[in-house]
Each structure stands twice: as C-alpha cells, then as structure tokens.
Design an enzyme around this catalytic site. Structure first.
Site, PDB file in Angstrom:
ATOM      1  N   CYS A 373       0.800  -1.231   0.000  1.00 17.31           N
ATOM      2  CA  CYS A 373       0.000   0.000   0.000  1.00 17.31           C
ATOM      3  C   CYS A 373       0.834   1.284   0.000  1.00 17.31           C
ATOM      4  O   CYS A 373       0.560   2.188  -0.810  1.00 17.31           O
ATOM      5  CB  CYS A 373      -0.949   0.014   1.188  1.00 17.31           C
ATOM      6  SG  CYS A 373      -1.546  -1.587   1.709  1.00 17.31           S
ATOM      7  N   ARG A 402       6.816 -11.416   5.487  1.00 18.87           N
ATOM      8  CA  ARG A 402       6.281 -11.311   6.844  1.00 18.87           C
ATOM      9  C   ARG A 402       6.898 -12.380   7.737  1.00 18.87           C
ATOM     10  O   ARG A 402       7.053 -13.531   7.330  1.00 18.87           O
ATOM     11  CB  ARG A 402       4.753 -11.441   6.823  1.00 18.87           C
ATOM     12  CG  ARG A 402       4.103 -10.324   6.029  1.00 18.87           C
ATOM     13  CD  ARG A 402       2.606 -10.416   6.008  1.00 18.87           C
ATOM     14  NE  ARG A 402       2.043  -9.418   5.110  1.00 18.87           N
ATOM     15  CZ  ARG A 402       0.758  -9.348   4.791  1.00 18.87           C
ATOM     16  NH1 ARG A 402      -0.092 -10.216   5.305  1.00 18.87           N
ATOM     17  NH2 ARG A 402       0.328  -8.410   3.967  1.00 18.87           N
ATOM     18  N   GLN A 420       1.297 -10.914  -3.408  1.00 18.68           N
ATOM     19  CA  GLN A 420      -0.103 -10.494  -3.330  1.00 18.68           C
ATOM     20  C   GLN A 420      -0.590  -9.990  -4.682  1.00 18.68           C
ATOM     21  O   GLN A 420       0.144  -9.302  -5.385  1.00 18.68           O
ATOM     22  CB  GLN A 420      -0.268  -9.360  -2.315  1.00 18.68           C
ATOM     23  CG  GLN A 420      -0.152  -9.772  -0.865  1.00 18.68           C
ATOM     24  CD  GLN A 420      -0.395  -8.588   0.057  1.00 18.68           C
ATOM     25  OE1 GLN A 420       0.104  -7.499  -0.184  1.00 18.68           O
ATOM     26  NE2 GLN A 420      -1.152  -8.805   1.116  1.00 18.68           N
ATOM     27  N   ASP A 422      -2.325  -7.403  -5.519  1.00 22.97           N
ATOM     28  CA  ASP A 422      -2.722  -6.196  -4.808  1.00 22.97           C
ATOM     29  C   ASP A 422      -3.163  -5.114  -5.778  1.00 22.97           C
ATOM     30  O   ASP A 422      -2.570  -4.951  -6.847  1.00 22.97           O
ATOM     31  CB  ASP A 422      -1.531  -5.681  -3.995  1.00 22.97           C
ATOM     32  CG  ASP A 422      -1.951  -5.160  -2.640  1.00 22.97           C
ATOM     33  OD1 ASP A 422      -3.165  -5.028  -2.425  1.00 22.97           O
ATOM     34  OD2 ASP A 422      -1.072  -4.883  -1.814  1.00 22.97           O
ATOM     35  N   HIS A 424      -5.098  -0.931  -5.728  1.00 25.26           N
ATOM     36  CA  HIS A 424      -5.663   0.186  -4.978  1.00 25.26           C
ATOM     37  C   HIS A 424      -6.390   1.112  -5.925  1.00 25.26           C
ATOM     38  O   HIS A 424      -5.933   1.350  -7.048  1.00 25.26           O
ATOM     39  CB  HIS A 424      -4.572   0.934  -4.213  1.00 25.26           C
ATOM     40  CG  HIS A 424      -3.936   0.112  -3.136  1.00 25.26           C
ATOM     41  ND1 HIS A 424      -2.825  -0.671  -3.364  1.00 25.26           N
ATOM     42  CD2 HIS A 424      -4.290  -0.091  -1.843  1.00 25.26           C
ATOM     43  CE1 HIS A 424      -2.503  -1.311  -2.248  1.00 25.26           C
ATOM     44  NE2 HIS A 424      -3.377  -0.981  -1.314  1.00 25.26           N
ATOM     45  N   LYS A 504     -15.429  -3.081   5.158  1.00 30.75           N
ATOM     46  CA  LYS A 504     -14.838  -3.989   4.172  1.00 30.75           C
ATOM     47  C   LYS A 504     -15.799  -5.096   3.785  1.00 30.75           C
ATOM     48  O   LYS A 504     -16.769  -5.387   4.484  1.00 30.75           O
ATOM     49  CB  LYS A 504     -13.546  -4.601   4.716  1.00 30.75           C
ATOM     50  CG  LYS A 504     -13.733  -5.462   5.954  1.00 30.75           C
ATOM     51  CD  LYS A 504     -12.431  -6.119   6.386  1.00 30.75           C
ATOM     52  CE  LYS A 504     -12.628  -6.994   7.621  1.00 30.75           C
ATOM     53  NZ  LYS A 504     -11.433  -7.777   7.958  1.00 30.75           N
ATOM     54  N   HIS A 550      -8.555  -0.568  -0.853  1.00 26.17           N
ATOM     55  CA  HIS A 550      -7.640  -1.704  -1.001  1.00 26.17           C
ATOM     56  C   HIS A 550      -8.440  -2.864  -1.582  1.00 26.17           C
ATOM     57  O   HIS A 550      -9.601  -3.055  -1.221  1.00 26.17           O
ATOM     58  CB  HIS A 550      -7.080  -2.155   0.351  1.00 26.17           C
ATOM     59  CG  HIS A 550      -6.354  -1.107   1.108  1.00 26.17           C
ATOM     60  ND1 HIS A 550      -4.987  -1.045   1.155  1.00 26.17           N
ATOM     61  CD2 HIS A 550      -6.804  -0.074   1.865  1.00 26.17           C
ATOM     62  CE1 HIS A 550      -4.622  -0.024   1.914  1.00 26.17           C
ATOM     63  NE2 HIS A 550      -5.710   0.575   2.354  1.00 26.17           N
TER      64      HIS A 550
END
Length: 676
Positions: A373, A402, A420, A422, A424, A504, A550
């Site tokens: 992000c 992680r 990911q 991912d 946005h 969410k 997100h």
C-alpha cells in the site's frame, strides 16, 4: 509383439491397455462382455464416477458428505449399476453440522475437551493443564508434560470412554476470585493461575465433572458425560504449541480430537479427512514436481519449479489481461524501503511483530516490505491530481515478506514470502459504489475461470474504535451494501467487524470439498490517505482528500496455488495444466514423427512434450500418474496417415484425428476454459 508392427491402428492397443488396466474393466471382462461392449460400458461407467467434470473437479462436496463414495467404483458394485444406473445416486448422504449450526455439537466438543484433560491427568498426574477450546471440527487441549507419542492417544481415549460411561454430571459453580486462587494454589496449577489473572469478569465460574475434576470455564457443556457418544469421538494427533503462542514461553503438548453427534457423522468426517489428505497440496506438489520449500534457503520461502512456474505464469498473464481490460494500470515497486516509510504508514507501531528486522545500509535503516500500500500511495503522490483524474486504479503482483514462527508455517498456506495480487483505487466519494461494483464484477470474472462459483460474503461495519468522520463511514458502508445488492449476492453483516480504518467486504470461495477459503477482500481506507496526506484539487480549486480502496482477488499467488492444487486434486484443467499434451511413440521407429508433432503443437502455443524410453503401457501409466490431460499415441499407421490417436484424461478415448484437428480442438478448449 506389438500389433502396430503389423500396421494395425494404435487405437486397438490403446483400448486394450485401457480395458486391461482399469480396475472396473476386470469386472466387465468377467461378465463376458464383448470388447466393443466392454469399451462402451467402461466409458459409461467412468463418466459419473471416475472422470472429473468440466473443470476436472471431483463431484465430492463435504457440505454434504457421501459416506460410500469411496466404494462406489469397486467391482462388487459395478454389476448392479448396469441394471439400475440410478442406484448409485441413492447412497446415503450425511449433512455435517457445524459449531454455528448446532449448539448441541458445540457443547459436546467443549465437554470432550474437559473429559480429555481429566483423562490425561488421571493417566499422567504430573501434567499441568492450560486451555482447551472447541474448534472447527472438534477440540484440543494443551498440557505442560513430557512429550506424548501417538500410542498414548489410545490410552487416553480408553480412559475418556470410561469417564463417559460413568455418566458424570457437569456442574457449574460460581466462586470468588480469592476462592478460585486458593483452590488453584492448592492444586499447584500455574497456568490456571495465569488464566485466572486474565479473567476480568466476576464471579469466577468453574465446571466440575462429577466430584473428580474441575476447571475454570464459562461453558457451555452437555448435562453429563453420558450425553457424549463415545463412538462418535476420536483423538487425532499430538503437536507442539507454545504457551500463549509465544516462542519464548514453554512448549506444550497439544492433543487434537474430533467429536460429532453420532457415528454416521464421524464416518462422513473421516471420509472427508481422507479425501482432504489425498488432495494435500504438499504431497501433490512433490509428486507432480510443482514447488518446494528448501530448508537450506530457509523455512516459508517457496521455490516454484518449472511446472509450477508455468501455472503461475498462466495465472499472472490472465490476471494482468483482465485488470488492464478493467482500467487498471500495472505497477512494479521495490521489495525494500526506508524504515521511515513504515513509520508513516503505521506498520512499525501496529504490525512490527510480523515484520523482519531492519537492515542498516550506509547508516540508514531499510525494511523488507510487509505490504504494498505505501508504495502505491507514493506513486499517487508523484504529481498533483485533479478531480477529473478519478478514478485512478493501480495493480501489482507485489512480493511481500512477513515474519512467521516456524511452527506456524504450512506448505503454501502459511509462508514468509508471498506475492499479493494487490490493487488500490483512488476515487471520489460519489464513485465508491460504482468502483466497488466494478471490483465485484472483476472478482467474479477471475474466480469463475478456475471453477469457483460459490462464495460466502461478509460485510463488516464500523468498529467501536475507528478513524474517519461518521458521515463518510456511513456513505462508504452504504456504498458497499448497495454494490452487493446490485450484484445480487447474498451476504451477512458483521456488525462492528470492520477495520479501524474503514468498512470492508470479505469473500470466501468454496472448493471441491466444500471447504471455505478466504481470498478476496475489498477495504475502504480512511487512515492511510490521512497519514500520507494525499490530496486532489476539486472543482472549486480546493484541496480534498480522495477515498482509497484496497482490493485483492486471489489473496496471494502462493496460497491460491495451494488452494487450486487441492481443489483440482492436481488434475488441472486443460487451459491451466503445465503440460497439455504428451506425445507417446509405440516404438522408437515413430520418434522422429512424434518430435515433429510436438514441435507443431508448441508452435501453435500448446504446451507439449514427447515421452519415450519405455513400453507404451508404462508410458501411458506414467502420463496418468503425472495427470497429463491429453495423450497422443503414435504407431506406424499414424505416421503413415499423418494423424494421432488421442486419449483425454477427462473424457476418455477420442479416437484418431489429424494433427491440425488436434491442435484446433486444444486451442478452442483452452480459450473457452473448458476440457477437451
């Protein structure tokens, strides 16, 4: 010795091999059926039971578990289906309840945990108890004691049966904190004392099993141990677990068990468990040479082997194509950044335990990224934006890192480095609903490719502690709800379950066994835009803050790949299979022609290979073991006529066809995401 050497078609030998090596064929042969009738009968019998469906999926669903499905193709049953084809559809199906759907089941499982703890302390008096909750398919209890072996489970189960047969009552008692402390000190149970200190409510509740054993507990339980069906109870395994999940605390012995309302449910669950074991992505990944975790490199780090890498490449290409079609711009961003970036984002304050240690580079601290992000926000901030620019959609297949405890790592499902999918979206307040609806459409389009068409959807609303103004929370939540209503998806409201930074939508997909997997998520974020002070210029030339969304569809490529492996049981559909067709020569005499066929297939974008060096029956068996969707068998007649004899793993023997027709059919099936 091969009939092909007398210029016979390879189809004859291929059919002969198929009939003589399939388990059902022996029953058909014994019945005295002619070769032609045997082949027709075999194909009919294979269709509903032995062959996967359109996407190569098993028909087994564990939401409704079939207790006899493992035996449905056995020789002893094959004769009857010829007389009554509908008979096999009449097998008893057991609907497995859940803790949510059956309070009785939850009470049974919670009580079983206590009965097990009582049994352990009777057999091992020095064992100290900790906690014992119910879980999705049963229960567990953690003990501080000497390591247990699997053989100890039999002794513990026998003692549990004795306790159950005594029909001891479960009695609830309320005591003061001081009284609870006194009793625990008398028993010398240090973990119970720590649990007591963590309980804030008064009075303290205790549950007794008869007059023989008790534990701190809030319930619920069955009325007596006799309410447990000991034949619907089984102890499953022993594992190590740190107290409170802290690797600096003692290692405990965790015993897992499963419990059900009756024996039929247990039998159905055990069948489901065996099917899940058969589909375990770690075993299949090794058998098919798809991926590995190399301990020399470190735990939780995935090595994608050539075949697995091809599947990943196909997924990534499809993902990128669909995103670009839906107006997303693709990004590639660094794997590390200055630690200050993660201070601004708040990760160092709220997520530090999941992040790797920082690196000192020329007296500047850098951090492996745990999220994508902040990078996407930096790309947004590179220039001043106008309201006319919105919506802005950016997407990245970004690898993140992680820190996970070694004991929590699990194949592809729990790793330390993963990619990911991912994305946005930066938009205006009045664009939220349309953007969410667009994400739902894109999500459905991607997931349907893989055969996922059943979802569990949850809408999580504002928690007690949250950032952002009330009106924008209400507007964002309404937009999420309206988008789901427009889509026509059923969903549940999780009141107060949203993140502190915004509401969410979470979506779980259902696999071939009926298991639910959290993959897709859509989150509105009021926090990061504020932390990074991102703005745009509105129609009045004033600076305003955009809405940030997100969004992930697959979750992570590694975990999604693990789900796919288990969903398909390694039998990937044609479009996704790393090797779509294997060309098999009857003898080395046909090898040159086979290589020409494979070259032509590859030139047409088909993933093909030639396999040789063994007799044809073994080449076929090896291809079946490797779950190759298509086999093209080449004998002398095929060389003479410029054809191949085709066998589909999903549809059986397809006969003789030209190479061009073979290519055309493969390409069509691939483009349509179907089977051959």
């Amino acid at each position: 010795m091969f009939v092909f050497q007398r210029m016979a078609s390879s189809q004859a030998l291929f059919s002969s091999f198929l009939l003589s090596n399939h388990p059902i064929s022996h029953t058909l042969l014994a019945a005295g059926l002619s070769p032609a009738k045997r082949l027709v009968s075999l194909q009919r019998r294979l269709d509903p039971r032995e062959l996967p469906g359109k996407h190569g999926l098993s028909s087994l669903r564990c939401a409704v578990a079939t207790t006899e499905s493992a035996q449905s193709a056995s020789p002893s049953r094959s004769g009857s289906s010829e007389e009554n084809p509908a008979e096999e559809e009449e097998e008893e199906k057991i609907a497995l309840p859940t803790n949510d759907s059956s309070e009785r089941l939850l009470r049974i499982r919670h009580t079983c945990a206590h009965v097990m703890a009582m049994a352990v302390q009777k057999l091992f008096p020095d064992a100290k108890v900790t906690i014992g909750p119910w879980i999705e398919n049963g229960f567990y209890y953690d003990f501080d004691m000497e390591p247990l072996a699997d053989k100890d489970l039999k002794k513990i189960k026998k003692e549990m049966d004795r306790i159950i047969s005594k029909n001891l009552p479960l009695v609830r008692e309320e005591v003061s904190r001081d009284e609870a402390r006194r009793r625990i000190m008398t028993m010398n149970e240090p973990y119970k004392m720590e649990i007591l200190e963590s309980i804030k409510e008064e009075p303290i509740t205790i549950y007794h099993i008869g007059n023989e054993w008790w534990d701190l507990c809030a319930g619920p339980h069955v009325e007596s141990t006799g309410n447990i069906n000991r034949k619907a109870l089984e102890l499953e395994s022993v594992a190590g677990a740190y107290w409170r999940g802290d690797e600096k605390r003692p290692m405990l012995q965790r015993i897992y068990g499963t419990a059900w309302e009756n024996e039929k449910q247990l039998k159905a669950y055990l069948h489901f468990k065996e099917e899940a074991k058969r589909r375990d992505h770690r075993r299949i990944g090794q058998d098919l040479d798809l991926f590995s975790i190399q301990e020399e490199a470190g735990g939780g780090l995935v090595f994608w082997h050539p075949k697995g890498a091809i599947i990943r490449h196909i997924i990534e290409d499809s993902w990128k194509k669909i995103h670009m079609e839906h107006g997303y711009d693709l990004l590639y961003t660094p794997h590390v950044a200055r630690a200050d970036l993660w201070k601004i984002s708040g990760h160092l304050d709220f997520y530090k335990e999941n992040m790797f240690d920082q690196m000192d580079i020329e007296d500047d601290l850098y951090q492996l990224r745990p999220m994508n992000c902040p990078y996407h926000i930096l790309v947004y901030k590179r220039k001043l934006h106008s309201y006319r620019d919105f919506p802005i959609r950016v997407a990245e297949l970004g690898t993140v890192y992680r820190y996970e405890l070694s004991g929590s790592l699990h194949g592809l499902f729990r790793v330390r480095g993963f990619t990911q999918d991912d994305a946005h979206i930066f938009c205006l307040e009045d664009q939220i609903k349309d953007e969410i609806r667009g994400v739902l459409d894109l999500t459905e389009k991607i997931l349907l490719q893989f055969g996922f068409d059943k979802y569990e959807v949850n809408l999580s609303t504002r928690p007690e502690k949250a950032v952002g103004e009330d009106y924008i929370w209400e507007k964002a939540t309404s937009a999420l709800r309206d988008a789901l209503d427009d889509k026509g998806w059923s969903y549940q409201i999780d009141e107060g379950g949203g993140a502190f930074y915004g509401p969410k939508i979470d979506l779980k997909i259902e696999d071939a066994l009926g298991r639910k997997w959290q993959c897709s998520t859509i989150q509105v974020d009021f926090n990061l835009p504020q932390r990074f002070d991102i703005t745009y210029v509105d129609s009045d030339s004033e600076k305003k803050r955009p809405i940030m969304i997100h969004r992930a569809v697959l979750g992570s490529l590694e975990r999604f790949f693990g789900v796919l492996i288990e969903h398909y049981a390694g039998d990937f559909p044609l479009w996704l299979s790393p090797i779509q067709a294997r060309v098999l020569p009857v003898t080395d005499t046909q090898l040159e022609y086979c290589n020409k066929v494979a070259t032509k297939l590859k030139a047409s974008g088909i993933r093909a290979e030639v396999c040789q060096g063994e007799r044809l029956p073994k080449l076929i068996r090896n291809s079946e073991k490797q779950k190759i969707p298509l086999m093209a068998v080449v004998g002398p007649k095929e060389v003479e006529t410029g054809t191949v004899t085709v066998r589909s793993r999903f549809a059986g023997e397809l006969g003789n066809m030209s190479v061009d027709d073979f290519i055309s059919t493969i390409r069509s099936a691939t483009e349509n995401r179907g089977s051959f």
